[in-house]
Design an enzyme around this catalytic site. Structure first.
Site, PDB file in Angstrom:
ATOM      1  CB  SER A   1      -9.342  40.302  32.970  1.00 35.20           C
ATOM      2  OG  SER A   1     -10.741  41.581  33.042  1.00 35.20           O
TER       3      SER A   1
ATOM      4  CB  SER B   1      -9.881  42.183  36.832  1.00 32.54           C
ATOM      5  OG  SER B   1     -10.224  40.814  35.546  1.00 32.54           O
TER       6      SER B   1
ATOM      7  CE  LYS C   1      -9.724  37.214  37.066  1.00 31.87           C
ATOM      8  NZ  LYS C   1      -9.935  38.016  35.558  1.00 31.87           N
TER       9      LYS C   1
HETATM   10  N1  GLN Z   1     -11.459  45.745  32.326  1.00 32.30           N
HETATM   11  C1  GLN Z   1     -13.035  45.858  32.198  1.00 32.30           C
HETATM   12  C2  GLN Z   1     -13.920  45.871  33.165  1.00 32.30           C
HETATM   13  O1  GLN Z   1     -14.007  46.735  34.064  1.00 32.30           O
HETATM   14  C3  GLN Z   1     -12.655  44.049  31.960  1.00 32.30           C
HETATM   15  C4  GLN Z   1     -12.929  42.933  33.207  1.00 32.30           C
HETATM   16  C5  GLN Z   1     -13.093  41.417  32.234  1.00 32.30           C
HETATM   17  O2  GLN Z   1     -12.399  41.883  31.725  1.00 32.30           O
HETATM   18  N2  GLN Z   1     -13.248  40.690  33.272  1.00 32.30           N
HETATM   19  O3  GLN Z   1     -15.020  45.646  32.642  1.00 32.30           O
END
Ligand code: GLN
Length: 498
Positions: free
Chosen positions: A179, A155, A80
């Site tokens: 994410s 994400s 990532k």
């Molecule tokens: N979707 C969640 C957020 O927007 C989690 C993001 C993540 O785990 N990096 O905060």
């Protein structure tokens, strides 16, 4: 079976027995990427093919000289793009890091290289890992391999899509509120958020340090387990890592029977109004299958579940605002010009950060000021403590808790923006594990109707092995198809015919 759909342990075994060379493995995945990458755009950066082939050739030579092959010998792994890989750009999908080339490897990348893996490139994400769809990436979204009109989740959307499409067998994601698990569920792959502190975060862009985790994504549970085993362990460069006591470096095997295993279904999760009926049905069908294998399944209650989202939003925004303060145009990436230092900071950040990032920095900065700061932080932290106590209680009665991973299947592009409920509730099932630090694994459990559904397994701190064993038992029994209808078009949703 073509090399790219093979399971990782077998692929490595074939490499070790010299039935296939590292160069052949690397070439197979590079060819696959040529077919699919233009359709899904999972990567932000891929090194020139020749660079990867040179590394593969060197693995083949080392093996010919009798070197002991590591656990991921010759296996391409995608990273990532919020993790540092020496020699590759790092953007966190943000314009503010433009031009930044980290001069070192993150600990996870170092461990991959030591295990003989090949770094396949850097995958797309929501900007600074803020989002649930990869739509906030400054470089355009990734497309879901099962249906290109849908998001891959986020994400770690690029990481999940790359694995689902067969571009790489393994990838690394980060998970602050879901994410790894939510994109895994949207793309029909397995994804683990390990116990807090099991995998080092050194060299990974911090979002909210008390909630940040790194973990594996793979098409099969066993492959995710293998990657987890390679990565975990104490790292002096991340002071919050610790060595899991007494658990050997051994592949968790599926169980013949689930007799004696108690599984709890938190009723708050299954009665939440945001839960899609077909997703619920798929998860309950999977639970039934576990019961048919001998598990004792019972409803239970996690009363503080409904406050987790709010607590998360407060803690995440405050920690993110503070972590992202270091991106000021002086130390990393892009630098705007200004009459004064203050102006340089403001212009760099104003131009470099996207809307969602600014929104969270503003919110976190506001929340972090008196008089609201002590009050809100106190309350959010209290929710976290209550949740932890409730979970501890439940884990005295149950070995595993099961919930859906996400209330819906992959949604169409633009839906998050239009639908406030969808946006609010995207992470309700995944956040509790970040707040409490317990391990949580998402495993594919069917289709609704043509899009993958994920089931989430949670266990007490340090029980990854149990989660892997139960998930492998399920996976063996259910035999969901692994190939999305991309490229060769071999994937058909539905149960595989015997
Ligand atoms: N979707 C969640 C957020 O927007 C989690 C993001 C993540 O785990 N990096 O905060």
């Amino acid at each position: 079976m073509s090399l790219i759909w093979e399971d990782v342990a077998r692929l490595r075994q074939r490499a070790v027995r010299r039935e296939v060379s590292a160069v052949e493995i690397a070439s197979a995945f590079l060819e696959r990427q040529e077919v699919t990458e233009g359709k899904i755009r999972a990567f932000l950066y891929r090194p020139p093919a020749e660079e990867i082939l040179t590394q593969a050739r060197s693995l083949d030579e080392r093996m010919a000289r009798g070197e002991e092959p590591g656990l991921l010998w010759g296996i391409p792994v995608a990273i990532k793009d919020n993790m540092a890989v020496e020699g590759m750009p790092m953007t966190a999908a943000s314009r503010i890091l433009e031009g930044y080339h980290p001069p070192y490897d993150a600990t996870v990348v170092k461990k991959l290289r030591e295990a003989g893996a090949l770094v396949a490139g850097k995958t797309n994400l929501d900007e600074w890992a803020m989002g649930s769809s990869t739509e906030t990436s400054a470089f355009g979204p990734t497309y879901n391999p099962w249906d290109r009109s849908r998001v891959p989740g986020g994400s770690s959307g690029g990481a999940a899509a790359a694995v689902a499409a067969g571009e790489v067998p393994l990838s690394l994601g980060s998970d602050t509120g879901g994410s790894i698990r939510q994109p895994a569920s949207f793309c029909g792959v397995a994804g683990l958020k390990p116990t807090y502190g099991h995998i080092s975060r050194y060299g990974v862009a911090s979002l909210a340090s008390s909630l940040d985790h790194i973990g594996p994504l793979a098409r099969r549970v066993a492959d995710a387990a293998l990657l987890y085993l390679v990565l975990r362990g104490r790292d002096p460069l991340d002071g919050q890592t610790w060595e899991a006591p007494g658990t050997p470096l051994e592949m968790p095997q599926p169980l013949d029977s689930l007799k004696g295993w108690r599984i709890g279904l938190p009723k708050e999760a299954f009665t939440h109004p945001a839960l899609d009926a077909q997703v619920k049905e798929a998860v309950l069908a999977a639970v039934e299958l576990l019961a048919a294998r001998g598990a004792q399944v019972e409803e239970c209650s996690l009363p503080t579940f409904h406050l987790s989202l709010e607590a998360y939003q407060v803690l995440m925004a405050m920690e993110a605002a503070s972590n992202l303060a270091r991106f000021d145009g002086i130390r990393y990436g892009r630098r705007a010009t200004g009459e004064s230092l203050q102006e340089l900071y403001a212009k760099t950040r104003g131009q470099g950060f996207g809307f969602e990032v600014k929104r969270r920095i503003l919110l976190g900065t506001y929340l972090g000021q008196a008089p609201q700061y002590p009050l809100l932080w106190e309350r959010a932290d209290k929710v976290r403590r209550l949740l932890r106590a409730e979970m501890e209680d439940l884990f005295r009665r149950f070995h595993v808790l099961i919930t859906p991973t996400s209330p819906t299947v992959a949604f169409p592009f633009g839906a998050l923006e239009r639908d406030g409920d969808l946006r609010s509730y995207a992470d309700i099932y995944t956040i509790p594990a970040n707040l409490t630090g317990v391990p949580a694994l998402s495993v594919p459990c069917g289709f609704a109707p043509h899009l993958p559904v994920g089931m989430q397994l949670l266990g007490p701190w340090g029980t990854e092995e149990s989660l892997f064993r139960v998930a492998r038992t399920y996976e063996e029994e259910a035999q969901w198809p692994l190939k999305p209808p991309l490229g060769e078009g071999t994937g058909v949703a539905g149960r595989r015919q015997p």
